[in-house]
Design a protein around this motif. Sequence first.
Motif, PDB file in Angstrom:
ATOM      1  N   ALA A 110       0.847  -1.194   0.000  1.00 48.24           N
ATOM      2  CA  ALA A 110       0.000   0.000   0.000  1.00 48.24           C
ATOM      3  C   ALA A 110       0.880   1.241   0.000  1.00 48.24           C
ATOM      4  N   LYS A 111       0.746   2.038  -1.030  1.00 48.76           N
ATOM      5  CA  LYS A 111       1.553   3.240  -1.204  1.00 48.76           C
ATOM      6  C   LYS A 111       1.223   4.296  -0.144  1.00 48.76           C
ATOM      7  N   ASP A 112      -0.050   4.324   0.271  1.00 47.27           N
ATOM      8  CA  ASP A 112      -0.491   5.325   1.238  1.00 47.27           C
ATOM      9  C   ASP A 112      -1.745   4.801   1.958  1.00 47.27           C
ATOM     10  N   ASP A 113      -2.309   5.627   2.824  1.00 48.02           N
ATOM     11  CA  ASP A 113      -3.487   5.206   3.587  1.00 48.02           C
ATOM     12  C   ASP A 113      -4.682   4.913   2.687  1.00 48.02           C
ATOM     13  N   ALA A 114      -4.846   5.693   1.636  1.00 46.92           N
ATOM     14  CA  ALA A 114      -5.986   5.460   0.731  1.00 46.92           C
ATOM     15  C   ALA A 114      -5.861   4.091   0.067  1.00 46.92           C
ATOM     16  N   ALA A 115      -4.651   3.728  -0.353  1.00 51.92           N
ATOM     17  CA  ALA A 115      -4.439   2.413  -0.978  1.00 51.92           C
ATOM     18  C   ALA A 115      -4.667   1.297   0.042  1.00 51.92           C
ATOM     19  N   ARG A 116      -4.197   1.501   1.261  1.00 51.22           N
ATOM     20  CA  ARG A 116      -4.398   0.498   2.317  1.00 51.22           C
ATOM     21  C   ARG A 116      -5.882   0.298   2.571  1.00 51.22           C
ATOM     22  N   GLN A 117      -6.621   1.387   2.695  1.00 52.88           N
ATOM     23  CA  GLN A 117      -8.060   1.302   2.946  1.00 52.88           C
ATOM     24  C   GLN A 117      -8.790   0.646   1.781  1.00 52.88           C
ATOM     25  N   PHE A 118      -8.370   0.941   0.550  1.00 51.42           N
ATOM     26  CA  PHE A 118      -8.973   0.319  -0.626  1.00 51.42           C
ATOM     27  C   PHE A 118      -8.835  -1.197  -0.550  1.00 51.42           C
ATOM     28  N   HIS A 119      -7.644  -1.680  -0.265  1.00 50.35           N
ATOM     29  CA  HIS A 119      -7.419  -3.127  -0.213  1.00 50.35           C
ATOM     30  C   HIS A 119      -8.085  -3.780   1.002  1.00 50.35           C
ATOM     31  N   GLU A 120      -8.088  -3.091   2.125  1.00 48.63           N
ATOM     32  CA  GLU A 120      -8.758  -3.633   3.311  1.00 48.63           C
ATOM     33  C   GLU A 120     -10.256  -3.809   3.065  1.00 48.63           C
ATOM     34  N   LYS A 121     -10.837  -2.929   2.272  1.00 48.96           N
ATOM     35  CA  LYS A 121     -12.264  -3.008   1.934  1.00 48.96           C
ATOM     36  C   LYS A 121     -12.601  -4.348   1.274  1.00 48.96           C
ATOM     37  N   PHE A 122     -11.620  -4.955   0.613  1.00 46.24           N
ATOM     38  CA  PHE A 122     -11.831  -6.223  -0.072  1.00 46.24           C
ATOM     39  C   PHE A 122     -11.335  -7.428   0.728  1.00 46.24           C
ATOM     40  N   GLY A 123     -10.911  -7.188   1.965  1.00 45.43           N
ATOM     41  CA  GLY A 123     -10.517  -8.291   2.827  1.00 45.43           C
ATOM     42  C   GLY A 123      -9.025  -8.507   2.976  1.00 45.43           C
TER      43      GLY A 123
END
Length: 165
Positions: A131-144
């Motif tokens: 995850a490049k940043d918090d937005a990328a981390r949150q995007f991937h966490e949304k999918f599990g």
Amino acid sequence: MTEYVCEALSRKHDRKQFDCGVEELNSYLARSASQDVKRKVAAVFVLCPQNDSGRIAGFYTLCSTSIELMGLPKDVQKRLPRYPQVPGVLIGRLARDIDFPGLGTLLLADALSRCVEASKQIAASVIVVDAKDDAARQFHEKFGFQILPRLPSRLFFSMATAEKL
């Protein structure tokens, strides 16, 4: 995905027109992606509108990786053999052009599908993303995707879960 085609990066794709709003990713696609493919460092896949097959709406990269078994959460460790390293597939970069909002999910779904298919030929137990940043981390966490305890910017997803999707 009938409006789009996802395929390997080739000369027909206009890499310079792509703009995801992150210069590092734009530059990678324009200047380095083809070299990574030639050197077998990464496979690069592009999502293009069916009616404009040279236009890149989004892209992602895949390559093999491994992670330390002990770096996984304890509940995941219990389900895996006690090898020091766990084989996986790394989704190294994933970006969509700012002119094509909402395609991140489609790109990720295609990447996961390719990971599952690849794991039938070359073993891989996990899918990993950085995850490049918090937005990328949150995007991937949304999918599990789950954060690796020792590497907070790196997330993983089990191949078994991806197969069920």
